[in-house]
Design a protein around this motif. Structure first.
Motif, PDB file in Angstrom:
ATOM      1  N   VAL A 119       8.195  -4.374  13.193  1.00 25.16           N
ATOM      2  CA  VAL A 119       6.779  -4.035  13.308  1.00 25.16           C
ATOM      3  C   VAL A 119       6.636  -2.953  14.371  1.00 25.16           C
ATOM      4  N   CYS A 120       5.955  -1.883  14.003  1.00 28.13           N
ATOM      5  CA  CYS A 120       5.637  -0.815  14.950  1.00 28.13           C
ATOM      6  C   CYS A 120       4.147  -0.909  15.275  1.00 28.13           C
ATOM      7  N   VAL A 121       3.832  -1.033  16.532  1.00 26.94           N
ATOM      8  CA  VAL A 121       2.438  -1.155  16.961  1.00 26.94           C
ATOM      9  C   VAL A 121       1.867   0.240  17.207  1.00 26.94           C
ATOM     10  N   LEU A 122       0.766   0.535  16.510  1.00 29.96           N
ATOM     11  CA  LEU A 122       0.035   1.795  16.702  1.00 29.96           C
ATOM     12  C   LEU A 122      -1.246   1.449  17.448  1.00 29.96           C
ATOM     13  N   THR A 123      -1.344   1.878  18.681  1.00 34.03           N
ATOM     14  CA  THR A 123      -2.352   1.348  19.593  1.00 34.03           C
ATOM     15  C   THR A 123      -3.738   1.972  19.471  1.00 34.03           C
ATOM     16  N   GLY A 124      -3.857   3.182  18.908  1.00 32.05           N
ATOM     17  CA  GLY A 124      -5.165   3.823  18.858  1.00 32.05           C
ATOM     18  C   GLY A 124      -5.311   4.778  17.699  1.00 32.05           C
ATOM     19  N   HIS A 125      -6.546   5.085  17.343  1.00 35.25           N
ATOM     20  CA  HIS A 125      -6.861   5.961  16.215  1.00 35.25           C
ATOM     21  C   HIS A 125      -6.673   7.432  16.581  1.00 35.25           C
ATOM     22  N   GLY A 126      -6.297   8.234  15.591  1.00 35.71           N
ATOM     23  CA  GLY A 126      -6.078   9.656  15.819  1.00 35.71           C
ATOM     24  C   GLY A 126      -7.313  10.429  16.221  1.00 35.71           C
ATOM     25  N   LEU A 127      -8.503   9.957  15.841  1.00 41.73           N
ATOM     26  CA  LEU A 127      -9.724  10.660  16.202  1.00 41.73           C
ATOM     27  C   LEU A 127     -10.018  10.575  17.693  1.00 41.73           C
ATOM     28  N   LYS A 128      -9.258   9.777  18.411  1.00 49.79           N
ATOM     29  CA  LYS A 128      -9.380   9.718  19.869  1.00 49.79           C
ATOM     30  C   LYS A 128      -9.010  11.050  20.521  1.00 49.79           C
ATOM     31  N   ASP A 129      -8.130  11.793  19.871  1.00 50.54           N
ATOM     32  CA  ASP A 129      -7.578  13.011  20.474  1.00 50.54           C
ATOM     33  C   ASP A 129      -7.617  14.163  19.468  1.00 50.54           C
ATOM     34  N   PRO A 130      -8.800  14.700  19.178  1.00 47.66           N
ATOM     35  CA  PRO A 130      -8.904  15.763  18.179  1.00 47.66           C
ATOM     36  C   PRO A 130      -8.189  17.047  18.571  1.00 47.66           C
ATOM     37  N   ASP A 131      -8.046  17.309  19.863  1.00 47.13           N
ATOM     38  CA  ASP A 131      -7.399  18.549  20.294  1.00 47.13           C
ATOM     39  C   ASP A 131      -5.938  18.605  19.867  1.00 47.13           C
ATOM     40  N   THR A 132      -5.229  17.469  19.942  1.00 44.20           N
ATOM     41  CA  THR A 132      -3.829  17.460  19.518  1.00 44.20           C
ATOM     42  C   THR A 132      -3.729  17.641  18.008  1.00 44.20           C
TER      43      THR A 132
END
Length: 339
Positions: A307-320
């Motif tokens: 299991v790989c834990v993905l801690t947050g949504h991509g829209l948190k960091d639109p600049d990247t």
């Protein structure tokens, strides 16, 4: 809507007197990731993604915040305070708004992703910009909270760890057992501490905990604090983790490891997840997947379920995400257009 506290009430430090402050957190999906398994040389069906980006404010922080905020309200707190690289601030401000509590967030100046900063702003948090990194912000927050009677809702608050441990319960429920390996990012180290606490409370087989830091912010790998941590993965840009003892215990007791991955490896995993699995996470979330790729390609493939834990949504960091913008083509109605 069933709150996380209501689902796991018998496993959390709450009573009938505890007012439940909830936004419907938890119950996040465990997504089968066969393309990821194939790319890592593992068998189909062996790899899953625990996507915490579907929590109300877009990160795993909401699991701990519902418990911490509920207890703060029960204890008559005058307000809550935190230091943050962004996700804790977003979560604290949202849950404080729900609870009707004052919220003050200490943020390292110029080091918080835009999506997270805007969440805190819109939820009405009072923002204090700190001249320094997250570690300086946390030191200031702890001191001022103690002096002025605010409740700190960072992972130094044990109720945060209690709420976050419920993710381990969900993983085991979805799989029918704990996985053999769990890969995840490590920043301030509260989350790996919480997962391990949850797995231990469940009893039975436990996963090997595989935590990964960014190479430019890897104090647990180096064995000493990093004075000026640097990484594109802002959520884990932390040089002196508060919960380092818990992280090291999780590593040692599980027979796991804490390693590091470069920003290039993190961004490659970040893009792979979006392109190949349809899961858009923030860069820090991809550190565990980058670690899986690093080990598998180095001849150290994990055996069994992962299991790989993905801690947050991509829209948190639109600049990247904007770095990967495709070439755009123009279309004029009435003219021929070839795909």
């Amino acid at each position: 809507m069933t709150s996380l506290i209501d689902r796991y009430r018998d496993r959390l430090p709450v009573t009938k007197r505890t007012p439940v402050v909830s936004l419907g957190e938890g119950n996040t999906p465990l997504i089968r990731a066969d393309r990821l398994a194939q790319a890592a040389g593992l068998r189909p069906g062996s790899v899953h993604l625990k996507f915490e980006g579907t929590n109300p404010t877009g990160s795993f922080k909401d699991r701990g915040m519902t418990v911490a905020m509920s207890k703060a309200l029960e204890e008559g707190s005058r307000g809550v305070l935190c230091a943050s690289t962004g996700n804790t601030a977003a979560s604290a401000s949202a849950y404080a708004a729900k609870a009707g509590l004052r919220c003050v967030v200490f943020l390292p100046r110029g080091a918080v992703a835009l999506g997270k900063l805007m969440q805190a702003v819109m939820h009405g948090a009072e923002i204090v910009e700190v001249a320094g990194n997250f570690d300086a912000a946390l030191k200031a927050a702890l001191k001022i909270a103690a002096e002025q009677g605010f409740t700190v809702v960072n992972s130094s608050n044990p109720y945060r760890i209690e709420g976050q441990k419920t993710a381990a319960f969900e993983v085991a429920e979805a799989l029918g057992r704990a996985p053999d390996f769990q890969f995840m990012p490590v920043g301030n180290a509260g989350n790996i501490t919480a997962y391990w606490k949850g797995y231990k409370e469940l009893g039975g087989a436990r996963p090997r905990m595989m935590g990964f830091q960014a190479a430019g912010a890897a104090p647990l790998v180096l064995g000493h604090p990093v004075a000026d941590p640097k990484t594109v993965a802002t959520a884990i840009r932390i040089g002196d983790p508060y919960s380092k003892a818990g992280a090291m215990a999780a590593r040692d007791e599980s027979g796991g490891m804490i390693g590091s991955v470069t920003d290039g490896q993190i961004l490659a995993a970040y893009r792979f997840l979006a392109h190949e699995e349809g899961v858009f996470c923030e860069p820090a979330s991809a550190a565990g997947v980058a670690g899986l790729f690093k080990l598998a390609r180095g001849g150290r493939k994990p055996r069994g379920s992962v299991v790989c834990v993905l801690t947050g949504h991509g829209l948190k960091d639109p600049d990247t995400a904007a770095r990967f913008a495709p070439r755009r083509r123009a279309f004029t109605p009435g003219r021929r257009f070839k795909l």
